[in-house]
Design a protein around this motif. Structure first.
Motif, PDB file in Angstrom:
ATOM      1  N   PHE A  66       0.821  -1.213   0.000  1.00 62.34           N
ATOM      2  CA  PHE A  66       0.000   0.000   0.000  1.00 62.34           C
ATOM      3  C   PHE A  66       0.855   1.262   0.000  1.00 62.34           C
ATOM      4  O   PHE A  66       0.370   2.362   0.186  1.00 62.34           O
ATOM      5  N   GLY A  67       2.151   1.114  -0.236  1.00 56.10           N
ATOM      6  CA  GLY A  67       3.049   2.254  -0.222  1.00 56.10           C
ATOM      7  C   GLY A  67       3.022   3.031  -1.529  1.00 56.10           C
ATOM      8  O   GLY A  67       2.766   2.468  -2.603  1.00 56.10           O
ATOM      9  N   THR A  68       3.308   4.347  -1.455  1.00 56.27           N
ATOM     10  CA  THR A  68       3.291   5.203  -2.641  1.00 56.27           C
ATOM     11  C   THR A  68       4.580   5.983  -2.847  1.00 56.27           C
ATOM     12  O   THR A  68       4.752   6.613  -3.882  1.00 56.27           O
ATOM     13  N   ASP A  69       5.493   5.947  -1.883  1.00 61.72           N
ATOM     14  CA  ASP A  69       6.760   6.676  -1.984  1.00 61.72           C
ATOM     15  C   ASP A  69       7.785   5.778  -2.683  1.00 61.72           C
ATOM     16  O   ASP A  69       8.203   4.761  -2.117  1.00 61.72           O
ATOM     17  N   PRO A  70       8.221   6.125  -3.911  1.00 63.34           N
ATOM     18  CA  PRO A  70       9.155   5.253  -4.653  1.00 63.34           C
ATOM     19  C   PRO A  70      10.452   4.969  -3.904  1.00 63.34           C
ATOM     20  O   PRO A  70      10.969   3.849  -3.969  1.00 63.34           O
ATOM     21  N   ALA A  71      10.980   5.959  -3.189  1.00 64.86           N
ATOM     22  CA  ALA A  71      12.238   5.746  -2.470  1.00 64.86           C
ATOM     23  C   ALA A  71      12.066   4.701  -1.375  1.00 64.86           C
ATOM     24  O   ALA A  71      12.949   3.851  -1.169  1.00 64.86           O
ATOM     25  N   LYS A  72      10.948   4.734  -0.673  1.00 68.19           N
ATOM     26  CA  LYS A  72      10.710   3.767   0.390  1.00 68.19           C
ATOM     27  C   LYS A  72      10.373   2.391  -0.180  1.00 68.19           C
ATOM     28  O   LYS A  72      10.745   1.364   0.390  1.00 68.19           O
ATOM     29  N   VAL A  73       9.678   2.366  -1.297  1.00 66.47           N
ATOM     30  CA  VAL A  73       9.399   1.094  -1.964  1.00 66.47           C
ATOM     31  C   VAL A  73      10.705   0.405  -2.345  1.00 66.47           C
ATOM     32  O   VAL A  73      10.847  -0.819  -2.216  1.00 66.47           O
ATOM     33  N   ASN A  74      11.687   1.185  -2.791  1.00 67.84           N
ATOM     34  CA  ASN A  74      12.962   0.625  -3.229  1.00 67.84           C
ATOM     35  C   ASN A  74      13.917   0.325  -2.087  1.00 67.84           C
ATOM     36  O   ASN A  74      14.968  -0.294  -2.301  1.00 67.84           O
ATOM     37  N   ASP A  75      13.580   0.758  -0.876  1.00 60.16           N
ATOM     38  CA  ASP A  75      14.412   0.492   0.292  1.00 60.16           C
ATOM     39  C   ASP A  75      14.084  -0.910   0.814  1.00 60.16           C
ATOM     40  O   ASP A  75      13.055  -1.127   1.437  1.00 60.16           O
ATOM     41  N   ARG A  76      14.976  -1.856   0.561  1.00 59.10           N
ATOM     42  CA  ARG A  76      14.685  -3.251   0.883  1.00 59.10           C
ATOM     43  C   ARG A  76      14.634  -3.516   2.381  1.00 59.10           C
ATOM     44  O   ARG A  76      14.164  -4.563   2.820  1.00 59.10           O
ATOM     45  N   SER A  77      15.115  -2.563   3.199  1.00 56.42           N
ATOM     46  CA  SER A  77      15.015  -2.746   4.646  1.00 56.42           C
ATOM     47  C   SER A  77      13.589  -2.516   5.144  1.00 56.42           C
ATOM     48  O   SER A  77      13.236  -2.951   6.238  1.00 56.42           O
ATOM     49  N   LEU A  78      12.781  -1.836   4.348  1.00 57.40           N
ATOM     50  CA  LEU A  78      11.392  -1.570   4.733  1.00 57.40           C
ATOM     51  C   LEU A  78      10.512  -2.696   4.193  1.00 57.40           C
ATOM     52  O   LEU A  78       9.824  -2.564   3.184  1.00 57.40           O
ATOM     53  N   VAL A  79      10.527  -3.809   4.876  1.00 52.57           N
ATOM     54  CA  VAL A  79       9.864  -5.010   4.362  1.00 52.57           C
ATOM     55  C   VAL A  79       8.344  -4.904   4.387  1.00 52.57           C
ATOM     56  O   VAL A  79       7.655  -5.647   3.686  1.00 52.57           O
ATOM     57  N   PHE A  80       7.814  -3.987   5.186  1.00 51.29           N
ATOM     58  CA  PHE A  80       6.366  -3.796   5.248  1.00 51.29           C
ATOM     59  C   PHE A  80       5.948  -2.505   4.557  1.00 51.29           C
ATOM     60  O   PHE A  80       4.933  -1.892   4.904  1.00 51.29           O
ATOM     61  N   TYR A  81       6.725  -2.114   3.556  1.00 47.72           N
ATOM     62  CA  TYR A  81       6.390  -0.956   2.724  1.00 47.72           C
ATOM     63  C   TYR A  81       6.577  -1.371   1.271  1.00 47.72           C
ATOM     64  O   TYR A  81       7.635  -1.209   0.689  1.00 47.72           O
ATOM     65  N   ARG A  82       5.539  -1.952   0.700  1.00 46.22           N
ATOM     66  CA  ARG A  82       5.589  -2.449  -0.660  1.00 46.22           C
ATOM     67  C   ARG A  82       4.709  -1.567  -1.548  1.00 46.22           C
ATOM     68  O   ARG A  82       3.837  -0.860  -1.057  1.00 46.22           O
ATOM     69  N   PRO A  83       4.893  -1.589  -2.866  1.00 46.12           N
ATOM     70  CA  PRO A  83       4.073  -0.734  -3.737  1.00 46.12           C
ATOM     71  C   PRO A  83       2.614  -1.164  -3.744  1.00 46.12           C
ATOM     72  O   PRO A  83       2.296  -2.350  -3.649  1.00 46.12           O
ATOM     73  N   ASP A  84       1.722  -0.198  -3.829  1.00 48.55           N
ATOM     74  CA  ASP A  84       0.294  -0.493  -3.878  1.00 48.55           C
ATOM     75  C   ASP A  84       0.010  -1.320  -5.130  1.00 48.55           C
ATOM     76  O   ASP A  84       0.155  -0.853  -6.256  1.00 48.55           O
ATOM     77  N   ALA A  85      -0.400  -2.562  -4.916  1.00 47.34           N
ATOM     78  CA  ALA A  85      -0.597  -3.485  -6.028  1.00 47.34           C
ATOM     79  C   ALA A  85      -2.050  -3.575  -6.485  1.00 47.34           C
ATOM     80  O   ALA A  85      -2.353  -4.217  -7.487  1.00 47.34           O
ATOM     81  N   GLY A  86      -2.966  -2.980  -5.732  1.00 52.59           N
ATOM     82  CA  GLY A  86      -4.362  -2.936  -6.159  1.00 52.59           C
ATOM     83  C   GLY A  86      -5.093  -4.255  -6.096  1.00 52.59           C
ATOM     84  O   GLY A  86      -6.034  -4.482  -6.863  1.00 52.59           O
TER      85      GLY A  86
END
Length: 208
Positions: A66-86
């Motif tokens: 449900f994430g929308t920030d590209p930088a955080k999506v690409n940060d692999r340490s943020l395992v619970f911040y994935r792109p909103d897949a719909g």
């Protein structure tokens, strides 16, 4: 107590947030089910509360896509911040070895709380916070974006039983074993099942 990780940690965090949210919004006798799955409450129940003199059973399904920030999506340490897949992810097989049916088939919950949340912290920090009292946990947890969708469980189960084979199964790690999920576009569900309610945001309501 062993530190929670992965999908088990995400489930525990979501359940803790939603218990607090229900209590904050005036629901009565809100209780987390201490042993979700099989037990006194049956299969696939994570929270109970009382409404209109009856007990309501809730299945909680968290989803960090449900994430929308590209930088955080690409940060692999943020395992619970994935792109909103719909999509919704519904469990069809709970254990890939035993082939036990997933909670979409055997949950006796009345409602499904499908909770999208993007967490902007690494897993170790979230796990450490989970062990803290509510005042610290809720003030320091970084929920960047969240949305709760409440689906009527029976109608959703009936639809899923009739249509799940139309969708490709995907493996997922759940604690010490793997399960199988079906990824279903939100529009496929929202367009055919009546009575779905959406609350957004949820976490900010807990902080008030």
């Amino acid at each position: 107590m062993a530190r929670l990780t992965g999908a088990v940690l995400l489930q525990a965090v979501a359940q803790r947030i939603l218990v607090a949210y229900l209590a904050k919004t005036g629901h009565s006798d809100v209780r987390p089910v201490s042993n979700p799955g099989r037990g006194q409450m049956g299969a696939g129940v994570d929270i109970t509360y009382t409404a209109g003199g009856r007990q309501v059973k809730v299945k909680v399904k968290p989803d960090s896509y449900f994430g929308t920030d590209p930088a955080k999506v690409n940060d692999r340490s943020l395992v619970f911040y994935r792109p909103d897949a719909g999509h919704y992810a519904f469990e069809s097989i709970s254990n890939s070895i035993t082939r036990e049916p997933g909670w979409m088939f055997n949950s006796d919950a009345n409602e499904m709380y499908y909770y999208y949340l993007a967490l902007a912290q690494d897993e170790d920090e979230i796990a450490a916070l989970f062990g803290e009292p509510d005042a610290i946990f809720f003030s320091e947890l970084k929920v960047e974006r969240d949305e709760l969708r409440i689906l009527p469980m029976r109608a959703t189960q009936e639809w899923f039983t009739a249509h799940f084979e139309e969708y490709t199964p995907r493996p997922a790690s759940v604690g010490e074993h793997s399960a199988w999920y079906r990824l279903i576009p939100r529009s496929d569900i929202d367009g055919v099942i009546s009575g779905i309610r959406t609350m957004s945001p949820v976490y900010s309501g807990v902080l008030r």
